[in-house]
Motif scaffolding. Structure first.
Motif, PDB file in Angstrom:
ATOM      1  N   UNK A   1      37.293  66.695 -44.206  1.00 39.80           N
ATOM      2  CA  UNK A   1      37.270  66.681 -43.018  1.00 39.80           C
ATOM      3  C   UNK A   1      38.757  66.888 -42.495  1.00 39.80           C
ATOM      4  N   UNK A   2      38.931  67.969 -41.632  1.00 39.83           N
ATOM      5  CA  UNK A   2      40.343  67.802 -40.942  1.00 39.83           C
ATOM      6  C   UNK A   2      40.234  67.870 -39.381  1.00 39.83           C
TER       7      UNK A   2
ATOM      8  N   UNK B   1      38.955  63.310 -31.069  1.00 34.55           N
ATOM      9  CA  UNK B   1      38.772  63.912 -32.558  1.00 34.55           C
ATOM     10  C   UNK B   1      37.452  64.549 -32.809  1.00 34.55           C
ATOM     11  N   UNK B   2      36.454  64.102 -32.176  1.00 34.97           N
ATOM     12  CA  UNK B   2      35.145  64.738 -32.483  1.00 34.97           C
ATOM     13  C   UNK B   2      34.888  66.235 -32.214  1.00 34.97           C
ATOM     14  N   UNK B   3      35.769  66.431 -30.863  1.00 31.82           N
ATOM     15  CA  UNK B   3      35.842  67.939 -30.459  1.00 31.82           C
ATOM     16  C   UNK B   3      36.361  68.921 -31.241  1.00 31.82           C
ATOM     17  N   UNK B   4      37.292  68.483 -32.316  1.00 29.61           N
ATOM     18  CA  UNK B   4      38.450  69.230 -33.239  1.00 29.61           C
ATOM     19  C   UNK B   4      37.897  69.138 -34.561  1.00 29.61           C
ATOM     20  N   UNK B   5      37.051  68.191 -34.924  1.00 33.42           N
ATOM     21  CA  UNK B   5      36.829  68.026 -36.485  1.00 33.42           C
ATOM     22  C   UNK B   5      36.307  69.118 -36.900  1.00 33.42           C
ATOM     23  N   UNK B   6      36.689  69.444 -38.115  1.00 33.99           N
ATOM     24  CA  UNK B   6      36.059  70.640 -39.000  1.00 33.99           C
ATOM     25  C   UNK B   6      36.372  70.332 -40.348  1.00 33.99           C
ATOM     26  N   UNK B   7      35.563  71.237 -41.120  1.00 32.74           N
ATOM     27  CA  UNK B   7      35.859  71.150 -42.725  1.00 32.74           C
ATOM     28  C   UNK B   7      36.806  72.260 -43.150  1.00 32.74           C
ATOM     29  N   UNK B   8      37.360  71.460 -44.080  1.00 27.26           N
ATOM     30  CA  UNK B   8      38.651  72.115 -44.572  1.00 27.26           C
ATOM     31  C   UNK B   8      38.476  73.463 -45.270  1.00 27.26           C
TER      32      UNK B   8
END
Length: 486
Positions: free
Chosen positions: A315-316, A337-344
């Motif tokens: 997670x990035x 951070x919850x609004x921008x977290x994504x999978x690498x």
């Protein structure tokens, strides 16, 4: 009694019954009008006969004050429930099927499946897909929370504008009452209009009233701030167009005094404005903080280290400036951070990545735990699975226990929202019942009862008939006198 006196008495009866009929007709025409207070013609007798001396209004000050209070409380509670229902819908409604907690459970199961079949590329891709679903759910929930805050802010702006308009109209109605009082004319219609506006104002902000000389009324908010005294006080609010995590909305000022937000599921708010502030500034930010804690923990758990440095792994996230975020420490502020977290992308096959890097712990590129390249290597997957259920520390700002596992924390977040919503809903049923009883009590004392009005109309009809008979007798007597004279 002379014929002249008798004729005067008959005329007095006709005048009196005419005025009484007019009052009752007006009452009947307003059956069902909640903003109309019943009138009654007060009749007295003298040497000149019966006559209407005044038109009285069935005013009940104590019951009106009780109605205003319950109306303000119910308006606030219903507004709060509406906002909480929006938050509930945001994460899937009754079953919370689109909540981060649900997707975290699915991801944990996919991770376990991958751990039992570490050589399976299908299991690897399924785990990555589940991780993407989890990240997307956090993004969607976070964006939705901020949308709800923005909608609450826009509604505050609308209601502040409405409140200022109502106060301006109240000034005109209050002046009409004072003028009618000072000139001795009927104040009923002016009082009805003023009372109607008072009810509308109370649904927006809790209000108490004081009647002074010449029937002048002053208004104060529930906390004592002057709302109207001779002239309306200005209610100001500067709306905020866009909300992101961490954005602080502006205050509402009444006569220069900031309006407090409501507190608790059984809200302390009076009127919808305080409830909207509570939703915008307390409830939604708290839920946002919980989402951020979940996202922050995911980045931490799945980060990779070579022993001296660490970097986000599966997670990035990106910082407010748009840069790729490092692994946040427990004490770091990761608001939003919850609004921008994504999978690498390094594990996303469609982007040229390799899903098996999740198994090997080599997503960040700074380390590789599977140095032998063993396709059956599962130590890292097992460790990551266990990490999701291990005790962790969380921020106290999110309103939940600061020490529990991530899976428990995600479930507790949904439990917090559901408990808040459930308690608020129960309280709304109580306030609605209280308002209904208050409205009924006030209506029973001041409203129009059609049966009573029709009964009074029949009594007036009898008086009119009696006066008609007397008039006929007088006419016959005058005719006899004329016949004798001729």
């Amino acid at each position: 009694m002379s014929l002249t006196s008798a004729l005067n008495n008959v005329q007095s009866i006709f005048n009196t019954t005419g005025q009484q009929s007019s009052v009752i007709s007006t009452n009947i025409a307003n059956v069902g009008n909640s903003d109309y207070v019943r009138r009654e013609a007060s009749v007295t007798t003298s040497l000149s006969g019966a006559q209407v001396v005044s038109i009285s209004r069935a005013q009940e000050t104590a019951l009106l004050a009780q109605y205003l209070q319950t109306n303000a409380k119910d308006s606030a509670q219903q507004t709060l429930v509406t906002g909480l229902e929006s938050l509930k819908s945001l994460v899937g409604g009754n079953d919370y099927e689109t909540s981060p907690s649900t997707y975290l459970t699915a991801f944990q199961q996919a991770l376990q499946t991958f751990g039992t079949s570490p050589s399976s590329t299908t299991a690897a891709q399924s785990a990555v897909t589940a991780a993407q679903d989890l990240a997307n759910s956090l993004n969607t929930a976070s964006d939705g929370v901020q949308s709800i805050r923005a909608e609450a802010d826009a509604e505050i702006a609308t209601q502040v504008s409405t409140l200022n308009t109502l106060l301006s109209q109240f000034e005109a109605a209050n002046n009409a009452v004072k003028l009618a009082t000072s000139t001795g004319t009927d104040t009923s219609s002016a009082l009805d209009e003023r009372e109607k506006l008072l009810k509308q104002i109370s649904s927006i902000v809790g209000v108490t009233s004081t009647v002074r000389d010449n029937n002048d009324m002053a208004l104060y908010t529930s906390d004592g701030t002057v709302l109207f005294e001779t002239i309306p006080r200005t209610v100001t609010f500067a709306p905020t167009a866009t909300y992101v995590a961490g954005t602080e909305g502006n205050s509402i000022y009444i006569d220069g005094v900031a309006l407090d937000a409501g507190e608790g599921s059984t809200t302390s708010a009076s009127g919808s404005l305080q409830a909207l502030l509570q939703l915008r500034d307390e409830i939604a930010p708290t839920f946002q903080a919980q989402l951020d804690e979940i996202a922050k923990s995911l980045v931490q758990i799945f980060s990779e280290t070579d022993g001296s440095t660490s970097a986000p792994g599966l997670f990035v996230w990106t910082t407010a400036s748009g840069a790729t975020g490092a692994t946040p420490a427990a004490s770091d502020d990761a608001t939003g951070i919850a609004s921008t977290i994504s999978v690498n992308l390094a594990v996303v096959t469609s982007e040229g990545g390799d899903a098996t890097k999740l198994r090997d712990g080599s997503i960040s590129g700074i380390t590789d735990l599977n140095t032998s390249g063993d396709s059956g290597f599962s130590d890292n997957l097992d460790a990551l699975y266990e990490a999701l259920t291990e005790q962790r520390s969380f921020s106290s700002d999110a309103g939940l226990s600061t020490s529990q596992s991530l899976t428990d924390y995600a479930s507790a977040s949904i439990g917090w929202l559901e408990q808040y919503r459930s308690d608020a809903t129960s309280a709304s049923e109580t306030t609605a019942a209280a308002l209904s009883r208050s409205d009924e009590a006030y209506s029973n004392e001041t409203g129009v009862n059609l049966d009573e009005e029709l009964t009074l109309l029949l009594d007036i009809e009898q008086s009119y008939k009696a006066a008609t008979k007397i008039l006929n007798v007088i006419d016959e007597m005058f005719q006899s006198l004329l016949d004798i004279a001729s």
